[in-house]
Design a protein around this motif. Sequence first.
Motif, PDB file in Angstrom:
ATOM      1  N   PRO A   1       0.824  -1.206   0.000  1.00 41.87           N
ATOM      2  CA  PRO A   1       0.000   0.000   0.000  1.00 41.87           C
ATOM      3  C   PRO A   1       0.861   1.262   0.000  1.00 41.87           C
ATOM      4  N   SER A   2       0.331   2.274  -0.640  1.00 42.28           N
ATOM      5  CA  SER A   2       1.081   3.508  -0.813  1.00 42.28           C
ATOM      6  C   SER A   2       0.150   4.701  -0.653  1.00 42.28           C
ATOM      7  N   GLN A   3       0.730   5.833  -0.328  1.00 43.14           N
ATOM      8  CA  GLN A   3      -0.031   7.081  -0.245  1.00 43.14           C
ATOM      9  C   GLN A   3      -0.247   7.697  -1.626  1.00 43.14           C
ATOM     10  N   ASP A   4       0.393   7.134  -2.623  1.00 44.00           N
ATOM     11  CA  ASP A   4       0.250   7.618  -3.993  1.00 44.00           C
ATOM     12  C   ASP A   4      -1.229   7.563  -4.384  1.00 44.00           C
ATOM     13  N   PRO A   5      -1.776   8.643  -4.907  1.00 43.94           N
ATOM     14  CA  PRO A   5      -3.196   8.641  -5.288  1.00 43.94           C
ATOM     15  C   PRO A   5      -3.521   7.602  -6.368  1.00 43.94           C
ATOM     16  N   GLN A   6      -2.515   7.146  -7.091  1.00 42.32           N
ATOM     17  CA  GLN A   6      -2.720   6.125  -8.123  1.00 42.32           C
ATOM     18  C   GLN A   6      -2.795   4.708  -7.542  1.00 42.32           C
ATOM     19  N   TRP A   7      -2.379   4.548  -6.281  1.00 39.87           N
ATOM     20  CA  TRP A   7      -2.291   3.212  -5.691  1.00 39.87           C
ATOM     21  C   TRP A   7      -3.598   2.412  -5.763  1.00 39.87           C
ATOM     22  N   PRO A   8      -4.740   2.954  -5.364  1.00 40.44           N
ATOM     23  CA  PRO A   8      -5.962   2.132  -5.414  1.00 40.44           C
ATOM     24  C   PRO A   8      -6.254   1.579  -6.814  1.00 40.44           C
ATOM     25  N   ALA A   9      -6.079   2.395  -7.826  1.00 40.29           N
ATOM     26  CA  ALA A   9      -6.330   1.935  -9.197  1.00 40.29           C
ATOM     27  C   ALA A   9      -5.292   0.899  -9.624  1.00 40.29           C
ATOM     28  N   GLN A  10      -4.036   1.114  -9.245  1.00 35.82           N
ATOM     29  CA  GLN A  10      -2.985   0.152  -9.582  1.00 35.82           C
ATOM     30  C   GLN A  10      -3.224  -1.185  -8.889  1.00 35.82           C
ATOM     31  N   ALA A  11      -3.602  -1.140  -7.624  1.00 36.59           N
ATOM     32  CA  ALA A  11      -3.857  -2.369  -6.868  1.00 36.59           C
ATOM     33  C   ALA A  11      -5.043  -3.128  -7.461  1.00 36.59           C
TER      34      ALA A  11
END
Length: 190
Positions: A80-90
């Motif tokens: 998990p990351s704070q990057d705003p793209q993380w949810p879509a990437q995951a």
Amino acid sequence: MSLLTVWPDTDAGTVELRTEDPQEITDVLKQFGVSFSRWELRELPERPSSEEVLEAYRAEVDEVIEREGYIKVDAAVMAPSQDPQWPAQAKAAREKFLSEHTHDDDEDRFFARGAGVFYLHIGDRVYAMLCEAGDLLSVPANTTHWFDMGTEPDFVAIRFFHDDDGWVGAFLNTDTAEKFPTFDELMASR
């Protein structure tokens, strides 16, 4: 702890076997040419590079390469990351593996951290192997399966390949995977 759950492929409501016993898991899976073993865990940085993971497990990796003839090895790191793209990437990473597929190559994975579930559809049964840190699972080529890393993927896994193409799946266009408990559901049931 590792968990093997077995259902008829037509009835996810009927659990035929649920075990965390490593020897029982090994014995059940070896009937199908699937091997399960455990490695001692090594210390890793919080966000390791592929090279750091491979170096930490160099002796074990080299032994598998020599025994199985792999020519490409890497480490997949999902955290998990704070990057705003993380949810879509995951979400995209998870969805890539959620449908039944096969490979022309064996699928050997060692979990250095975290967990994931390999669902093996063999004959008229589904064998869900919840792998956790320390588990090495070797699935033979052409075994119908799918993989679920959960809605919040958080794992480090060493991957072994016999050719430079890496992961190549042949998808089967079935809905079997949709009928069985997800990674998140299996984890919550423990």
